[in-house]
Scaffold this active site. Structure first.
Site, PDB file in Angstrom:
ATOM      1  N   GLY A   1       0.846  -1.209   0.000  1.00 51.79           N
ATOM      2  CA  GLY A   1       0.000   0.000   0.000  1.00 51.79           C
ATOM      3  C   GLY A   1       0.873   1.248   0.000  1.00 51.79           C
ATOM      4  O   GLY A   1       2.090   1.169   0.168  1.00 51.79           O
TER       5      GLY A   1
ATOM      6  N   GLU B   1       1.123   3.912   2.173  1.00 53.22           N
ATOM      7  CA  GLU B   1       1.790   4.153   3.460  1.00 53.22           C
ATOM      8  C   GLU B   1       2.837   3.075   3.721  1.00 53.22           C
ATOM      9  O   GLU B   1       3.955   3.359   4.138  1.00 53.22           O
ATOM     10  CB  GLU B   1       0.764   4.116   4.600  1.00 53.22           C
ATOM     11  CG  GLU B   1      -0.205   5.264   4.614  1.00 53.22           C
ATOM     12  CD  GLU B   1       0.447   6.531   5.126  1.00 53.22           C
ATOM     13  OE1 GLU B   1       1.016   6.498   6.238  1.00 53.22           O
ATOM     14  OE2 GLU B   1       0.385   7.537   4.404  1.00 53.22           O
TER      15      GLU B   1
ATOM     16  N   LYS C   1      -0.877 -11.068  -3.169  1.00 49.71           N
ATOM     17  CA  LYS C   1       0.344 -10.658  -3.867  1.00 49.71           C
ATOM     18  C   LYS C   1       1.538 -11.529  -3.481  1.00 49.71           C
ATOM     19  O   LYS C   1       2.684 -11.180  -3.771  1.00 49.71           O
ATOM     20  CB  LYS C   1       0.644  -9.183  -3.593  1.00 49.71           C
ATOM     21  CG  LYS C   1      -0.397  -8.269  -4.224  1.00 49.71           C
ATOM     22  CD  LYS C   1       0.092  -6.857  -4.400  1.00 49.71           C
ATOM     23  CE  LYS C   1      -0.984  -6.053  -5.141  1.00 49.71           C
ATOM     24  NZ  LYS C   1      -0.845  -4.623  -5.002  1.00 49.71           N
TER      25      LYS C   1
ATOM     26  N   ILE D   1       0.405   0.596  13.358  1.00 49.61           N
ATOM     27  CA  ILE D   1       0.493   2.032  13.116  1.00 49.61           C
ATOM     28  C   ILE D   1      -0.880   2.618  12.748  1.00 49.61           C
ATOM     29  O   ILE D   1      -1.163   3.770  13.035  1.00 49.61           O
ATOM     30  CB  ILE D   1       1.478   2.319  11.945  1.00 49.61           C
ATOM     31  CG1 ILE D   1       2.812   1.606  12.175  1.00 49.61           C
ATOM     32  CG2 ILE D   1       1.670   3.809  11.722  1.00 49.61           C
ATOM     33  CD1 ILE D   1       3.557   2.011  13.414  1.00 49.61           C
ATOM     34  N   THR D   2      -1.704   1.827  12.117  1.00 50.86           N
ATOM     35  CA  THR D   2      -2.983   2.277  11.556  1.00 50.86           C
ATOM     36  C   THR D   2      -3.811   3.118  12.518  1.00 50.86           C
ATOM     37  O   THR D   2      -3.981   2.750  13.681  1.00 50.86           O
ATOM     38  CB  THR D   2      -3.813   1.054  11.123  1.00 50.86           C
ATOM     39  OG1 THR D   2      -3.010   0.239  10.296  1.00 50.86           O
ATOM     40  CG2 THR D   2      -5.081   1.480  10.393  1.00 50.86           C
TER      41      THR D   2
ATOM     42  N   TYR E   1       8.705  12.865  19.232  1.00 46.40           N
ATOM     43  CA  TYR E   1       9.874  13.297  18.465  1.00 46.40           C
ATOM     44  C   TYR E   1      10.493  14.524  19.142  1.00 46.40           C
ATOM     45  O   TYR E   1      11.709  14.674  19.215  1.00 46.40           O
ATOM     46  CB  TYR E   1       9.508  13.654  17.017  1.00 46.40           C
ATOM     47  CG  TYR E   1       8.653  12.651  16.279  1.00 46.40           C
ATOM     48  CD1 TYR E   1       8.562  11.318  16.714  1.00 46.40           C
ATOM     49  CD2 TYR E   1       7.934  13.011  15.145  1.00 46.40           C
ATOM     50  CE1 TYR E   1       7.770  10.412  16.030  1.00 46.40           C
ATOM     51  CE2 TYR E   1       7.147  12.099  14.461  1.00 46.40           C
ATOM     52  CZ  TYR E   1       7.059  10.806  14.917  1.00 46.40           C
ATOM     53  OH  TYR E   1       6.265   9.917  14.240  1.00 46.40           O
TER      54      TYR E   1
ATOM     55  N   GLU F   1      -1.267  12.351  28.037  1.00 47.34           N
ATOM     56  CA  GLU F   1      -2.195  13.399  27.635  1.00 47.34           C
ATOM     57  C   GLU F   1      -3.532  13.150  28.317  1.00 47.34           C
ATOM     58  O   GLU F   1      -3.730  12.106  28.959  1.00 47.34           O
ATOM     59  CB  GLU F   1      -2.334  13.442  26.105  1.00 47.34           C
ATOM     60  CG  GLU F   1      -2.896  12.169  25.498  1.00 47.34           C
ATOM     61  CD  GLU F   1      -2.738  12.118  23.976  1.00 47.34           C
ATOM     62  OE1 GLU F   1      -1.754  12.663  23.456  1.00 47.34           O
ATOM     63  OE2 GLU F   1      -3.594  11.524  23.319  1.00 47.34           O
TER      64      GLU F   1
ATOM     65  N   HIS G   1      -6.794  12.922  18.979  1.00 47.43           N
ATOM     66  CA  HIS G   1      -6.741  11.494  19.295  1.00 47.43           C
ATOM     67  C   HIS G   1      -8.105  11.025  19.796  1.00 47.43           C
ATOM     68  O   HIS G   1      -8.747  11.721  20.598  1.00 47.43           O
ATOM     69  CB  HIS G   1      -5.713  11.221  20.396  1.00 47.43           C
ATOM     70  CG  HIS G   1      -4.295  11.263  19.903  1.00 47.43           C
ATOM     71  ND1 HIS G   1      -3.242  11.533  20.733  1.00 47.43           N
ATOM     72  CD2 HIS G   1      -3.769  11.058  18.679  1.00 47.43           C
ATOM     73  CE1 HIS G   1      -2.111  11.496  20.030  1.00 47.43           C
ATOM     74  NE2 HIS G   1      -2.409  11.216  18.780  1.00 47.43           N
TER      75      HIS G   1
END
Lengths: 300, 392
Positions: free
Chosen positions: A18, A20, A43, A105-106, A168, A218, A256
């Site tokens: 894909g 991403e 595939k 990650i999705t 980061y 958070e 989020h």
């Protein structure tokens, strides 16, 4: 040592063909992570080199199923870039194939799907990180996710965070003050996640290479409080913390899916209070994360 | 996504959840007609007129009234429609009433609480019942936890019969009431999971003297991540209930929440966006919004972002905080400059870019000749925001 991923990681990328998946696999390969396989149902059998936009530095064999990737390429960890409607299924497929480290990650997986996948992963005894997270990196050994590799530096500080770019930020500051990282885990911003703060803190407690921990939470939920309780009793390394969303109004979701103060629960102030009571050095200004860790280690 | 009470009840009814007979009305005349129909069919001497807004606490604010005749309904409706209701959930500005629900009157015996929502701590759904109907459930949990029963539901097996019975017994239901109560709870759980709700709250759940068990009020929230499975729900969205700027932003797929401060911000990533809001507060300003433009921060999204932020006239300065990461900073800077030119900035914009080529990016911004001020690091950004506010 390190946590979850290291130089022995043999990674399979689910959803490798894909958009991403292709882009980030090219980056993951460039970092030097040992990617042994990709999975895209239908595939299987091709050697994938990336697409026109994002070329791989070396080809990766693609399989139809995660089980094939485990059997034929000896994969021992997976990273998932499968689109949200199919991502919970991808998580369960990985767990069924016996993988013990599953990093998803999705973003945007329905809660109903995630609840089932979470329960399934628990039953199989695997560790799930995410979903809706930047992934996990052990600098210099393996990058399993979408974080920019170059801001990291090998070292002894663990980082655990619900946010991507704020992680980061923390890593960048640590590197700038000369503190490298043992492993950085982005646990994700969803209400249901595989690895919570408490789980991550326990992993770092056992890791001899980790000397200190940065914990970035958070608003929403009570996972920070849970971890603080444990840290107070058992965690002997210095911890620096930050909670994002002090200025967020109650009842509003801040980007989020899990970042919401509801019914008066999950406020930044409650979390900060619990963390301070546990001896965590909580910074008010996110610009102070790096320097505060330096001080906490007695090196400033 | 939030929906109106009448819409929620409409959905629940399809799953066999008992709700009172009700008709939605957009005008006083429609309300009167609805009342005429209800009076013909019901035995109760009253009907209820309920303001439909996306907020709780309507009763105390005068948004729920009883009426004894269609003529009285007409009068009540005339007063209610167009009025602004201020409740503890609307904020001080309140919400304008544009729709009414006219409902059959009830012979109420008891009022309870019933809710289903996600329990994050256990990653499973939790069914909550309480004998304290009409109360805020958080308050009950805090002050009288013995009056609240929580039952966790295994996501794999779903709600079991014994669990529904346990809830009904806890409410002290017997005979016909008990049977209807169990049926109600099972139907509600079925609805909750099938429609991918994130909250189904029936407060109050009423037991009538005749033994009926009904949802007197119903609050349904959806899991936005699952809306793709329910295309038909999109038409339930009432944009008049939304902030106009938030609605604009959602059309461009921007994650924007309007706040009441004076410094706008545009950030990539939700956590950093919240952190940036906090930073603005520390620098003496107040955040005017939350805005996450996503990982890429493409020129197009940056431009859309500026438009939305500047649509808020309270904004005196803007802080752009992008942690480039995989995207190069000079590209983002190019996008910011392009967008600034296209829009014509009216307030100072402090831009903090971090990542590859950050120095080149700063130079580009400073030499753009536009109202762009580059900052290095979060501390510098905060100081420059402070300075900009002092001059505004």
């Amino acid at each position: 040592m390190s946590v979850l991923v290291n130089k022995d990681t043999r990674l399979v990328v689910q959803g490798i063909t894909g958009g991403e998946g292709t882009f980030h696999t090219s980056q993951i390969l460039e970092y030097g992570t040992n990617v042994v396989a990709g999975v895209t149902p239908g595939k299987g059998g091709i050697l994938y080199n990336g697409n026109e936009k994002d070329q791989f530095c070396r080809p990766v064999p693609v399989f139809d199923t995660v089980q094939d990737a485990v059997d034929k390429a000896e994969a021992n960890a997976t990273v998932i870039f499968v689109p949200a409607p199919f991502a919970a299924d991808a998580i369960m497929e990985a767990a069924a194939a016996g993988l013990k480290v599953i990093i998803c990650i999705t973003e945007g997986i329905p809660v109903n799907d995630m609840m089932k996948a979470y329960s399934y992963v628990q039953e199989k005894g695997a560790v799930l990180v995410g979903p809706n997270c930047p992934g996990v990196i052990t600098p210099g050994e393996a990058k399993v996710g979408i974080m920019p590799g170059f801001i990291h530096k090998k070292g002894t500080i663990g980082v655990v965070s619900r946010s991507g770019t704020l992680t980061y930020e923390a890593v960048h500051q640590l590197t700038e003050v000369g503190l490298g990282q043992s492993t950085c885990i982005g646990i994700g911003g969803d209400p249901i996640i595989g690895t919570r703060f408490l789980d991550a803190v326990k992993m770092f407690a056992k890791d001899d290479e980790t000397e200190g921990l940065v914990m970035i939470g958070e608003i929403g939920g009570t996972a920070e409080e849970e971890a603080a309780e444990y840290i107070k009793k058992y965690f002997k390394k210095p911890v620096v913390g930050f909670i994002a969303g002090r200025t967020a109004p109650p009842g509003r979701r801040m980007g989020h899916a899990g970042a919401i103060v509801s019914g008066g629960k999950g406020t930044a102030d409650e979390k900060i209070k619990a963390m301070e009571a546990a001896g965590i050095h909580v910074v008010e200004n996110p610009a102070d994360l790096g320097i505060t860790m330096l001080k906490a280690l007695g090196r400033a | 996504m939030n929906i109106h009470e009448y819409q929620g009840k409409g959905i629940l009814k399809q799953f066999g959840v008992a709700v009172p007979k009700g008709i939605v009305a957009f005008s006083a005349e429609e309300a009167k007609q609805a009342a005429e129909q209800l009076f013909e069919e019901q035995s109760s001497p009253v009907v209820v007129v309920k303001a439909q807004i996306h907020a709780g606490g309507r009763g105390k604010a005068g948004g729920v009234k009883l009426a004894k005749s269609p003529e009285e309904v007409f009068e009540v409706a005339q007063k209610m429609l167009g009025a602004t209701l201020v409740t503890h959930q609307t904020g001080p500005e309140g919400k304008e009433v544009r729709r009414l629900l006219v409902e059959e009157g009830m012979n109420i015996d008891k009022e309870f609480y019933l809710g289903i929502t996600l329990d994050r701590a256990t990653s499973s759904n939790v069914l909550m019942v309480s004998t304290e109907g009409g109360m805020e459930i958080e308050k009950v949990a805090e002050e009288t936890p013995e009056k609240l029963l929580k039952i966790h539901v295994d996501p794999v097996y779903g709600l079991q019969g014994f669990q529904a019975r346990e809830a009904a017994f806890f409410l002290g239901l017997k005979g016909e009431q008990f049977r209807n109560g169990v049926k109600f709870i099972e139907a509600l759980y079925k609805a909750y999971t099938t429609i991918d709700a994130s909250l189904a709250e029936i407060n109050p759940l009423v037991i009538t003297k005749e033994g009926r068990v009904l949802a007197l009020d119903a609050k349904i929230n959806f899991d936005d991540n699952a809306l793709y499975r329910h295309q038909d729900f999109h038409e339930l969205r009432d944009i008049t209930e939304e902030d106009p700027l938030e609605y604009e932003a959602s059309k461009s797929n921007l994650n924007y929440v309007r706040l009441d401060g004076n410094v706008g911000c545009m950030v990539n990533g939700a956590g950093l966006a919240m952190g940036t809001m906090d930073l603005i507060q520390l620098s003496g300003g107040r955040p005017a919004n939350f805005l996450d433009v996503g990982g890429g921060a493409s020129p197009k999204t940056v431009e859309e972002g500026f438009k939305i932020i500047l649509g808020d006239k309270n904004v005196k300065a803007i802080l752009v905080n992008i942690f480039g990461g995989i995207v190069r900073c000079d590209r983002v800077a190019g996008g910011v400059i392009e967008a600034a030119k296209n829009i014509g900035l009216t307030v100072p914009v402090i831009v903090r870019l971090e990542g590859t080529n950050a120095t080149e990016a700063q130079k580009m911004l400073d030499e753009s000749g536009l109202n762009l001020i580059s900052a290095k690091g979060l501390r510098d950004a905060a100081e420059k925001v402070q300075k900009a506010l002092a001059m505004a």
